[in-house]
Design a protein around this motif. Structure first.
Motif, short mmCIF file in Angstrom:
data_model
loop_
_atom_site.label_atom_id
_atom_site.label_comp_id
_atom_site.label_asym_id
_atom_site.label_seq_id
_atom_site.Cartn_x
_atom_site.Cartn_y
_atom_site.Cartn_z
N VAL A 128 -4.45 2.63 7.67
CA VAL A 128 -4.48 1.45 8.53
C VAL A 128 -5.31 0.35 7.90
CG1 VAL A 128 -5.29 0.55 10.75
CG2 VAL A 128 -4.08 2.74 10.66
N GLN A 129 -6.45 0.69 7.37
CA GLN A 129 -7.33 -0.30 6.74
C GLN A 129 -6.66 -0.96 5.54
OE1 GLN A 129 -10.85 1.99 5.97
NE2 GLN A 129 -11.57 1.91 8.10
N ARG A 130 -5.94 -0.18 4.73
CA ARG A 130 -5.25 -0.75 3.57
C ARG A 130 -4.11 -1.67 4.00
NH1 ARG A 130 -2.64 2.89 0.75
NH2 ARG A 130 -3.06 4.73 2.04
N GLU A 131 -3.39 -1.28 5.05
CA GLU A 131 -2.30 -2.12 5.56
C GLU A 131 -2.82 -3.44 6.10
OE1 GLU A 131 1.09 -1.75 5.82
OE2 GLU A 131 1.03 0.03 4.55
N VAL A 132 -3.92 -3.39 6.86
CA VAL A 132 -4.50 -4.60 7.43
C VAL A 132 -4.98 -5.54 6.32
CG1 VAL A 132 -6.46 -5.50 8.77
CG2 VAL A 132 -5.15 -3.54 9.62
N ALA A 133 -5.65 -4.99 5.32
CA ALA A 133 -6.15 -5.81 4.21
C ALA A 133 -5.00 -6.47 3.47
CB ALA A 133 -6.98 -4.95 3.26
N PHE A 134 -3.92 -5.72 3.24
CA PHE A 134 -2.75 -6.26 2.54
C PHE A 134 -2.13 -7.41 3.34
CE2 PHE A 134 1.88 -6.31 2.07
CZ PHE A 134 2.01 -6.50 0.70
N PRO A 146 0.84 -1.20 0.00
CA PRO A 146 0.00 0.00 0.00
C PRO A 146 0.87 1.25 0.00
CG PRO A 146 -0.79 -1.58 1.62
CD PRO A 146 0.53 -2.10 1.13
N GLU A 147 0.47 2.23 -0.74
CA GLU A 147 1.24 3.48 -0.83
C GLU A 147 1.11 4.27 0.47
OE1 GLU A 147 1.48 7.57 -3.52
OE2 GLU A 147 0.04 5.98 -4.01
N THR A 148 2.21 4.79 0.94
CA THR A 148 2.23 5.65 2.13
C THR A 148 2.78 7.00 1.71
OG1 THR A 148 2.70 3.73 3.54
CG2 THR A 148 3.05 5.91 4.49
N LYS A 149 1.93 7.98 1.76
CA LYS A 149 2.34 9.30 1.28
C LYS A 149 3.39 9.92 2.20
CE LYS A 149 -1.21 12.03 3.68
NZ LYS A 149 -2.34 12.96 3.53
N LYS A 150 4.18 10.82 1.63
CA LYS A 150 5.16 11.59 2.38
C LYS A 150 4.78 13.06 2.32
CE LYS A 150 9.13 8.52 1.64
NZ LYS A 150 10.54 8.45 1.17
N VAL A 151 5.03 13.74 3.43
CA VAL A 151 4.74 15.18 3.49
C VAL A 151 6.01 15.93 3.86
CG1 VAL A 151 2.34 14.78 4.16
CG2 VAL A 151 4.08 15.06 5.93
N GLU A 152 6.00 17.21 3.60
CA GLU A 152 7.13 18.06 3.98
C GLU A 152 6.93 18.50 5.44
OE1 GLU A 152 9.87 18.89 2.43
OE2 GLU A 152 9.38 17.65 0.69
N HIS A 153 7.75 17.92 6.30
CA HIS A 153 7.68 18.31 7.72
C HIS A 153 9.07 18.18 8.33
CE1 HIS A 153 5.59 18.98 11.61
NE2 HIS A 153 6.64 18.31 12.07
N THR A 154 9.52 19.22 8.98
CA THR A 154 10.85 19.23 9.60
C THR A 154 10.75 19.77 11.02
OG1 THR A 154 11.89 19.58 7.45
CG2 THR A 154 13.23 20.03 9.39
N ASP A 155 11.40 19.09 11.96
CA ASP A 155 11.51 19.57 13.34
C ASP A 155 12.96 19.92 13.62
OD1 ASP A 155 8.81 19.24 14.35
OD2 ASP A 155 9.15 17.08 14.12
N GLU A 156 13.16 20.86 14.51
CA GLU A 156 14.52 21.24 14.89
C GLU A 156 14.73 20.92 16.36
OE1 GLU A 156 17.35 25.20 15.02
OE2 GLU A 156 15.93 24.95 13.38
N TYR A 157 15.74 20.09 16.63
CA TYR A 157 16.08 19.71 18.00
C TYR A 157 17.51 20.14 18.29
CZ TYR A 157 12.01 16.66 17.40
OH TYR A 157 10.75 16.17 17.15
N PHE A 158 17.66 21.09 19.21
CA PHE A 158 18.98 21.55 19.64
C PHE A 158 19.86 21.93 18.46
CE2 PHE A 158 17.42 18.24 22.55
CZ PHE A 158 17.21 19.03 23.69
N GLY A 159 19.23 22.63 17.51
CA GLY A 159 19.99 23.13 16.37
C GLY A 159 20.11 22.17 15.22
N THR A 160 19.59 20.94 15.38
CA THR A 160 19.65 19.96 14.30
C THR A 160 18.27 19.77 13.69
OG1 THR A 160 21.47 18.77 15.36
CG2 THR A 160 20.22 17.56 13.69
N LYS A 161 18.17 19.90 12.37
CA LYS A 161 16.90 19.73 11.69
C LYS A 161 16.68 18.26 11.32
CE LYS A 161 16.57 24.42 9.83
NZ LYS A 161 16.40 25.25 8.61
#
Length: 469
Positions: free
Chosen positions: A65-71, A30-45
């Motif tokens: 979740v439903q697609r993963e379970v079915a697969f 099953p396809e799992t989409k990716k999004v643009e998200h970045t966190d910064e911890y103590f100066g490291t992204k």
């Protein structure tokens, strides 16, 4: 398990592994989409393209979740020998499993599972030997998704508060019942989390919870525990806040009551390791007396005798020690059972203290009086794992369970005065343990460390190094 069963299972797992490696190249996951998200911890992204999956209430999360379970279900359903394995394992595991009994009031209670029940059933036996079902968690809900999370009786054994969890949630409900008639006698306490129940006489009990979160119960933050006292016959809305909130903020808290009902014991912590300990003397009407502050050590109340408190602690003892102190001078601790090279856990019953050690990966048991005098080293049925040896102070017959690689869980009755034990309940199994041997040997590693090993085999097997393992 028969030898051919072992060979078949091993071969099946090997075949499954090889098949899986070949199929991985052709499976359309099953396809799992990716999004643009970045966190910064103590100066490291740090990029987190799957952050969207943390929102358990979102429709796209549910869809994923439903697609993963079915697969997954489709893949497993196509393994040709899966049902044969299921049938063999079901046949092997389908035997009666019984827990060590415990006494409450006029009844002896025990948990039993017929072998394939989703949850063990709580039974009880009266003084005439009549046994009946007390609580059957399998019937709590139509789909069997409600479980029994804990049971607490008052000292007389005529009242019980039991917690249930619906759908595996940490948020529980407390149901209050007359234990003699099995009649529900009070309104159900709701929105309870990470809590036990501890009775104070017949008046009521203590329990712990958090303010109900807004939004998702599964992912919302709960970090301010509160302890309440529920008085029987009153509404939950009238329950008295004992401690907790912004003026005493702790992530986890609970209050217990000593067996003599003289002391209230408050344990508070911020994580799963390390706790604070406070004790209130109800006889002398004190406030909570600090015994241990901070979270550097674990110190847990065990029992009390008059003015003396017994506690198990790892303070200055990584392998644990049992100490006692006078409630009027709680800073002076005296060893009752000193630390050893093996980790200590304790239980009490019959007027004695039982020390359980894990020595070379198997259980070792010793019995002490409350002054720390060794009464005896307890002879166990063999080399394996034992648990139990707990009960009321005046009950001389205690119970423990024992199991090892060739012995299914068996319940023994132990007399605390004589040290004699006998089989109390033995499960019916589809093989004879007498035909097998389980022995402990030690292997010396390269640096000289002796490593304990358990070797299990059928009697008559020639140990010449040529046997499959």
């Amino acid at each position: 398990m028969k030898t051919n069963s072992i060979i078949m299972l091993t071969g099946a797992l090997f075949f499954a592994s090889c098949t899986t490696q070949k199929m991985n190249n052709s499976l359309n996951y099953p396809e799992t989409k990716k999004v643009e998200h970045t966190d910064e911890y103590f100066g490291t992204k740090v990029q987190d393209p799957y952050r969207w999956l943390e929102d358990d209430m979102a429709e796209d999360t549910k869809d994923w979740v439903q697609r993963e379970v079915a697969f997954t279900n489709n893949y497993l359903a196509n393994i040709p020998f899966r049902e044969e394995l299921r049938s063999q394992l079901k046949d092997i595991w389908n035997y009666e499993k019984i827990g060590a009994p415990f006494k409450e009031g006029a009844f002896t209670y025990f948990y039993k599972n017929d072998g394939l029940q989703a949850q063990s059933v709580l039974y009880r036996t009266d003084k005439n030997g009549k046994t009946e079902i007390f609580l059957d968690p399998n019937k709590f809900s139509e789909k069997g998704t409600t479980s029994l999370a804990g049971v607490s009786f008052n000292k007389n054994g005529n009242l019980v508060a039991y917690r249930i969890s619906e759908g595996g949630s940490d948020w529980n409900k407390i149901i209050i019942m007359n234990a003699l008639t099995k009649e529900i006698i009070d309104e159900t306490i709701v929105d309870v989390k990470f809590s036990g129940t501890s009775w104070l006489g017949d008046e009521g009990f203590y329990y712990s919870s958090y303010d109900k979160p807004k939004g998702s119960e599964l992912s919302a933050k709960t970090d301010t525990h509160k302890v309440y006292f529920h008085k029987l016959g009153t509404k939950q809305s009238a329950d008295r806040l004992i401690i907790g909130g912004e003026d005493f903020k702790r992530r986890y808290m609970g209050i217990g009551v000593s067996d003599d009902e003289r002391f209230e014991i408050l344990s508070a912590s911020e994580a799963t390791n390390g706790n604070e300990l406070y004790i209130k003397d109800l006889k002398n009407k004190t406030d909570f007396i600090p015994v241990q502050k901070g979270y550097d050590f674990n110190t847990d109340f065990v029992d009390s005798k008059g003015d003396y408190i017994y506690a198990l602690t790892d303070k200055n003892a990584p392998n644990m020690r049992l100490v006692k102190f006078n409630i009027n001078n709680p800073n002076v601790w005296t060893d009752v059972i000193p630390e050893t090279e093996n980790v200590l856990s304790v239980s009490t019953g019959g007027g004695y203290i039982f020390a359980r050690y894990m020595k070379d990966a198997v259980t070792s048991m010793k019995q002490f009086d409350y002054d720390g005098k060794l009464i005896r080293t307890i002879d166990l049925p063999g080399i394996g794992t034992a648990a139990g040896f707990g009960g009321k102070e005046k009950e001389k017959d205690l119970y423990f369970s024992f199991t090892n690689y060739i012995t299914p869980g068996t319940i023994y009755k132990f007399n605390a005065d004589t040290g004699k034990s006998e089989v109390y309940q033995k499960p019916n199994v589809k093989f004879n343990p007498e035909n097998y041997v389980s022995e402990q040997v030690f292997y010396t590693s390269k640096d000289g460390t002796k490593i304990p090993m358990m070797i299990n085999y059928k009697k008559g097997t020639k140990l010449d190094g040529k046997n499959p393992t």
